[in-house]
Design a protein around this motif. Structure first.
Motif, PDB file in Angstrom:
ATOM      1  N   VAL A   1       0.856  -1.196   0.000  1.00  0.00           N
ATOM      2  CA  VAL A   1       0.000   0.000   0.000  1.00  0.00           C
ATOM      3  C   VAL A   1       0.886   1.238   0.000  1.00  0.00           C
ATOM      4  O   VAL A   1       2.068   1.170   0.350  1.00  0.00           O
ATOM      5  N   PRO A   2       0.345   2.389  -0.409  1.00  0.00           N
ATOM      6  CA  PRO A   2       1.126   3.627  -0.329  1.00  0.00           C
ATOM      7  C   PRO A   2       1.526   3.908   1.119  1.00  0.00           C
ATOM      8  O   PRO A   2       0.783   3.594   2.060  1.00  0.00           O
TER       9      PRO A   2
ATOM     10  N   LEU B   1      -4.232   2.262   5.515  1.00  0.00           N
ATOM     11  CA  LEU B   1      -3.923   0.842   5.706  1.00  0.00           C
ATOM     12  C   LEU B   1      -2.510   0.635   6.250  1.00  0.00           C
ATOM     13  O   LEU B   1      -2.235  -0.371   6.916  1.00  0.00           O
ATOM     14  N   ALA B   2      -1.607   1.573   5.951  1.00  0.00           N
ATOM     15  CA  ALA B   2      -0.209   1.437   6.372  1.00  0.00           C
ATOM     16  C   ALA B   2      -0.055   1.533   7.883  1.00  0.00           C
ATOM     17  O   ALA B   2       0.989   1.166   8.431  1.00  0.00           O
TER      18      ALA B   2
ATOM     19  N   LEU C   1       8.683 -12.385  -0.627  1.00  0.00           N
ATOM     20  CA  LEU C   1      10.096 -12.249  -0.950  1.00  0.00           C
ATOM     21  C   LEU C   1      10.396 -10.931  -1.665  1.00  0.00           C
ATOM     22  O   LEU C   1      11.550 -10.549  -1.818  1.00  0.00           O
ATOM     23  N   CYS C   2       9.350 -10.207  -2.087  1.00  0.00           N
ATOM     24  CA  CYS C   2       9.526  -8.893  -2.720  1.00  0.00           C
ATOM     25  C   CYS C   2       9.411  -7.748  -1.709  1.00  0.00           C
ATOM     26  O   CYS C   2       9.463  -6.585  -2.085  1.00  0.00           O
ATOM     27  N   ARG C   3       9.238  -8.081  -0.434  1.00  0.00           N
ATOM     28  CA  ARG C   3       8.973  -7.062   0.575  1.00  0.00           C
ATOM     29  C   ARG C   3      10.028  -5.948   0.567  1.00  0.00           C
ATOM     30  O   ARG C   3       9.699  -4.757   0.530  1.00  0.00           O
ATOM     31  N   GLN C   4      11.301  -6.317   0.608  1.00  0.00           N
ATOM     32  CA  GLN C   4      12.364  -5.312   0.647  1.00  0.00           C
ATOM     33  C   GLN C   4      12.344  -4.439  -0.608  1.00  0.00           C
ATOM     34  O   GLN C   4      12.511  -3.222  -0.547  1.00  0.00           O
TER      35      GLN C   4
ATOM     36  N   HIS D   1       4.582   0.258   1.128  1.00  0.00           N
ATOM     37  CA  HIS D   1       4.583  -0.267   2.500  1.00  0.00           C
ATOM     38  C   HIS D   1       3.904  -1.630   2.478  1.00  0.00           C
ATOM     39  O   HIS D   1       2.817  -1.789   1.910  1.00  0.00           O
ATOM     40  N   CYS D   2       4.534  -2.622   3.101  1.00  0.00           N
ATOM     41  CA  CYS D   2       4.004  -3.987   3.078  1.00  0.00           C
ATOM     42  C   CYS D   2       3.435  -4.384   4.426  1.00  0.00           C
ATOM     43  O   CYS D   2       3.958  -3.989   5.477  1.00  0.00           O
TER      44      CYS D   2
END
Length: 299
Positions: free
Chosen positions: A169-170, A175-176, A243-246, A254-255
């Motif tokens: 999310v932005p 949501l962040a 695995l794409c979080r970083q 923001h994850c």
């Protein structure tokens, strides 16, 4: 001709002495004479003229000397190259990996592999999940990193870890502020995802359909980088493998954990079933397992 016969002949031809040739090769005179005789019989004529006082080459023997040198040099070189392959001092391995893995977890594993085997060259094909499976199946690469395929005919799959999808999310989105989000909350916003036939897109659609949820897509792209940038700019939200979080954070998104339903899929190493891997590929597979099997990609 045999290598032993050529070595025997060349030793005599270079020293013009059976005695010195025996010392050089650590052979008895009968064994040396037998090797030279066998070579002459194999080729159909005399290569050496031996008397009680001297040894000299026939014209055919003189012609064979440069050929024998080249053949033995090639043989020794081939022997050394193969020894280096088996001892991982030399070699090459081709690997196909889906982009979400290739640009996030793979560099760490390759660094560990490079430190241990600096002379092994690695070719990485950064392709979508379906192409990874196809390249391994058609043996264009020895190893592939992908989600576990539904149909693994002709392929061996060794799981490394289970990857769970997370919401992106932005950074300034309400949501962040939470640590988790459910799909119902996420889909109230414009949704951005990868285009078909991406495995990510197909997997999301399939798992949500099982729950009776339709995936409404506002924006789609071929690249995860583009998806991340779109989310960061405020165009909408997305869901990507953990695995794409970083990578998503670096792009400005923001994850957070994603629930109801939790969507997860094993990620592992693909290789052709029943086909022996090269020593280099086996070593790389071991490094991947050691580096990633205990990694918490959903953290």
């Amino acid at each position: 001709m045999t290598v032993k016969q050529l070595r025997a002949f060349l030793a005599v031809a270079q020293t013009l002495s059976f005695t010195q040739a025996c010392e050089h090769l650590h052979l008895s005179q009968p064994a040396l004479s037998l090797a030279v005789k066998g070579l002459e019989e194999s080729l159909g004529g005399r290569l050496l003229i031996r008397t009680t006082r001297s040894v000299r080459l026939t014209p055919e023997g003189e012609s064979l000397v440069p050929l024998a040198k080249r053949l033995l040099a090639d043989w020794d070189n081939a022997e050394e190259v193969m020894r280096q392959h088996f001892t991982l001092q030399l070699g090459r391995v081709a690997l196909a990996a889906m982009p979400s893995f290739a640009c996030n977890q793979l560099p760490t594993a390759l660094m560990a592999f490079r430190c241990r085997h600096p002379r092994i060259k690695v070719t990485v094909h950064d392709v979508i999940n379906e192409q990874v499976i196809d390249m391994v199946r058609h043996q264009r690469v020895e190893l592939g990193i992908a989600f576990e395929p539904d149909a693994s005919d002709g392929l061996a799959f060794t799981p490394l870890f289970e990857d769970r999808f997370v919401a992106v999310v932005p950074a300034d989105s309400p949501l962040a502020e939470a640590t988790t989000a459910c799909w119902a909350e996420l889909l109230r916003h414009e949704f951005i995802t990868l285009q078909r036939p991406s495995m990510v897109r197909l997997l999301l659609e399939h798992e949500l359909a099982v729950q009776g949820i339709e995936l409404p897509v506002a924006f789609e792209s071929h690249q995860l980088v583009t998806v991340g940038r779109m989310v960061a700019s405020g165009l909408g939200v997305s869901a990507v493998p953990a695995l794409c979080r970083q990578q998503m954070h670096e792009l400005g998104g923001h994850c957070l954990a994603l629930t109801d339903p939790v969507i997860a899929r094993p990620v592992g190493v693909l290789s052709p079933a029943g086909r022996e891997l090269s020593v280099a590929a086996q070593a790389l597979q071991e490094i991947l397992a050691a580096t990633l099997s205990s990694a918490d990609t959903c953290r």
